[in-house]
Design a protein around this motif. Structure first.
Motif, PDB file in Angstrom:
ATOM      1  N   UNK A 120       8.221  56.614  -9.694  1.00  0.00           N
ATOM      2  CA  UNK A 120       8.350  55.162  -9.483  1.00  0.00           C
ATOM      3  C   UNK A 120       7.108  54.409  -9.908  1.00  0.00           C
ATOM      4  N   UNK A 121       5.936  55.071  -9.884  1.00  0.00           N
ATOM      5  CA  UNK A 121       4.686  54.397 -10.234  1.00  0.00           C
ATOM      6  C   UNK A 121       4.217  54.736 -11.639  1.00  0.00           C
ATOM      7  N   UNK A 122       5.111  55.283 -12.464  1.00  0.00           N
ATOM      8  CA  UNK A 122       4.761  55.651 -13.832  1.00  0.00           C
ATOM      9  C   UNK A 122       5.157  54.531 -14.794  1.00  0.00           C
ATOM     10  N   UNK A 123       4.726  54.585 -16.052  1.00  0.00           N
ATOM     11  CA  UNK A 123       5.127  53.557 -17.022  1.00  0.00           C
ATOM     12  C   UNK A 123       6.633  53.506 -17.254  1.00  0.00           C
ATOM     13  N   UNK A 124       7.324  54.620 -17.017  1.00  0.00           N
ATOM     14  CA  UNK A 124       8.774  54.673 -17.238  1.00  0.00           C
ATOM     15  C   UNK A 124       9.466  55.243 -16.002  1.00  0.00           C
ATOM     16  N   UNK A 125       9.542  54.477 -14.921  1.00  0.00           N
ATOM     17  CA  UNK A 125      10.173  54.985 -13.696  1.00  0.00           C
ATOM     18  C   UNK A 125      11.655  55.238 -13.891  1.00  0.00           C
ATOM     19  N   UNK A 126      12.114  56.358 -13.337  1.00  0.00           N
ATOM     20  CA  UNK A 126      13.520  56.751 -13.475  1.00  0.00           C
ATOM     21  C   UNK A 126      14.066  57.119 -12.103  1.00  0.00           C
ATOM     22  N   UNK A 127      14.859  56.232 -11.480  1.00  0.00           N
ATOM     23  CA  UNK A 127      15.380  56.518 -10.133  1.00  0.00           C
ATOM     24  C   UNK A 127      16.333  57.697 -10.092  1.00  0.00           C
ATOM     25  N   UNK A 128      16.784  58.202 -11.238  1.00  0.00           N
ATOM     26  CA  UNK A 128      17.653  59.365 -11.269  1.00  0.00           C
ATOM     27  C   UNK A 128      16.909  60.675 -11.434  1.00  0.00           C
ATOM     28  N   UNK A 129      15.591  60.598 -11.601  1.00  0.00           N
ATOM     29  CA  UNK A 129      14.796  61.796 -11.870  1.00  0.00           C
ATOM     30  C   UNK A 129      14.327  62.479 -10.593  1.00  0.00           C
ATOM     31  N   UNK A 130      14.209  63.790 -10.653  1.00  0.00           N
ATOM     32  CA  UNK A 130      13.665  64.554  -9.528  1.00  0.00           C
ATOM     33  C   UNK A 130      12.207  64.184  -9.252  1.00  0.00           C
ATOM     34  N   UNK A 131      11.534  63.562 -10.219  1.00  0.00           N
ATOM     35  CA  UNK A 131      10.123  63.214 -10.053  1.00  0.00           C
ATOM     36  C   UNK A 131       9.925  61.788  -9.539  1.00  0.00           C
ATOM     37  N   UNK A 132      10.999  61.069  -9.256  1.00  0.00           N
ATOM     38  CA  UNK A 132      10.871  59.638  -8.947  1.00  0.00           C
ATOM     39  C   UNK A 132       9.945  59.383  -7.761  1.00  0.00           C
ATOM     40  N   UNK A 133       9.988  60.249  -6.758  1.00  0.00           N
ATOM     41  CA  UNK A 133       9.139  60.057  -5.571  1.00  0.00           C
ATOM     42  C   UNK A 133       7.789  60.757  -5.696  1.00  0.00           C
ATOM     43  N   UNK A 134       7.537  61.357  -6.864  1.00  0.00           N
ATOM     44  CA  UNK A 134       6.252  62.004  -7.093  1.00  0.00           C
ATOM     45  C   UNK A 134       6.358  63.502  -7.314  1.00  0.00           C
TER      46      UNK A 134
END
Length: 222
Positions: free
Chosen positions: A62-76
Motif C-alpha cells: 500500500x505504501x509503494x509506488x504501485x500499490x496493489x490491493x489484490x497482492x499478497x504484499x499489499x500489507x507489507x
C-alpha cells in the motif's frame, strides 16, 4: 478487452542473465510476454513442461509506488511473501485453501514486490507424469487449466518458493514470437478493488482450451 502486442518477443532465446533482466521490468509488461513461454521442471520422478496460456500480474504494498490491493504484499513483507521482494526470475509459491499450491514468477528489480501468477497452461512434455499427479483430469486440456492444477502438474510446492526458475531443475523459455491474439481483463477470484476492472492485469490467449474460466470473488457476508 482485446489487445494486440508486438509480434516479436524482446529477449527470446536469451541467456539466463538476459532473461532475468527482461523479467526485471514491470510485471504488467512482463505478463503478456510470458504467454506462450514454456516452463519446465525436471524433478526426481521426471520432467514436465507447460506452455503458459494465462497469467495475472501482481504488484506491491500500500505504501509503494504501485500499490496493489489484490497482492499478497499489499500489507507489507512477511516470511511467506518474501520471495516477491527478491530478484526477478525466482519462484513465489503459496499454499491456499489448505490444499492447493500456486506458482508465480517474480518480476521487477530486487526489493520491489511484484510477480506474475501462472494461471493456466498446456502440457507439452511429460503428459504421462502430469496425469499421474493429476489423476482426476478428464482430458489433457484439464491438466494445467487453473493455477493449482498447473503447479500440481509441474510438481511445484512451497518447498520451491524462492528457488530460481531460470536454473536447474527449472527452465523458462520465451516463445520466438509473441502471441497477437491476447485479451486482458480483471483478475480471477480477487476480492475488493483488486478484482475490479480498475486492475485489468489478467492476460490470456484467446480461444485456447486450457484457459481457466473467469470467476469473480465470492462476497463474504458481513
Amino acid at each position: 478487452m482485446s489487445m494486440t502486442p508486438p509480434a516479436s518477443v524482446p529477449g527470446s532465446g536469451l541467456s539466463a542473465g538476459g532473461l532475468r533482466e527482461l523479467l526485471s521490468a514491470d510485471a504488467r509488461q512482463v505478463a503478456p510476454l510470458l504467454l506462450g513461454a514454456v516452463l519446465t521442471h525436471e524433478g526426481r520422478d521426471g520432467l514436465v513442461s507447460v506452455r503458459i496460456t494465462e497469467v495475472e500480474a501482481y504488484l506491491g504494498p500500500h505504501d509503494s509506488p504501485h500499490p496493489d490491493p489484490g497482492s499478497h504484499t499489499f500489507r507489507g513483507a512477511t516470511a511467506r511473501n518474501a520471495p516477491m521482494f527478491g530478484p526477478a526470475g525466482h519462484l513465489y509459491v503459496y499454499f491456499t485453501y489448505g490444499m492447493h499450491h500456486c506458482a508465480n514468477i517474480v518480476c521487477g528489480p530486487a526489493g520491489v514486490a511484484s510477480a506474475v501468477l501462472l494461471r493456466a497452461g498446456e502440457i507439452v512434455a511429460g503428459e504421462d507424469l502430469a496425469l499421474t499427479r493429476r489423476p482426476t483430469s478428464k482430458a489433457s486440456t484439464d491438466l494445467a487449466s487453473g493455477p493449482a492444477r498447473l503447479a500440481t502438474a509441474l510438481g511445484i510446492t512451497t518447498a520451491d518458493s524462492g528457488r530460481d526458475a531460470l536454473g536447474a531443475p527449472f527452465r523458462l523459455e520465451l516463445p520466438a514470437l509473441q502471441a497477437v491474439d491476447v485479451s486482458a481483463g480483471p483478475r480471477v477470484g480477487v476480492s475488493g478493488a483488486g478484482g475490479t476492472h480498475d486492475y485489468p492485469w489478467r492476460f490470456w490467449l484467446n480461444g485456447d482450451p486450457t484457459v481457466s474460466r473467469y470467476k469473480a470473488a465470492k462476497v463474504r457476508p458481513g
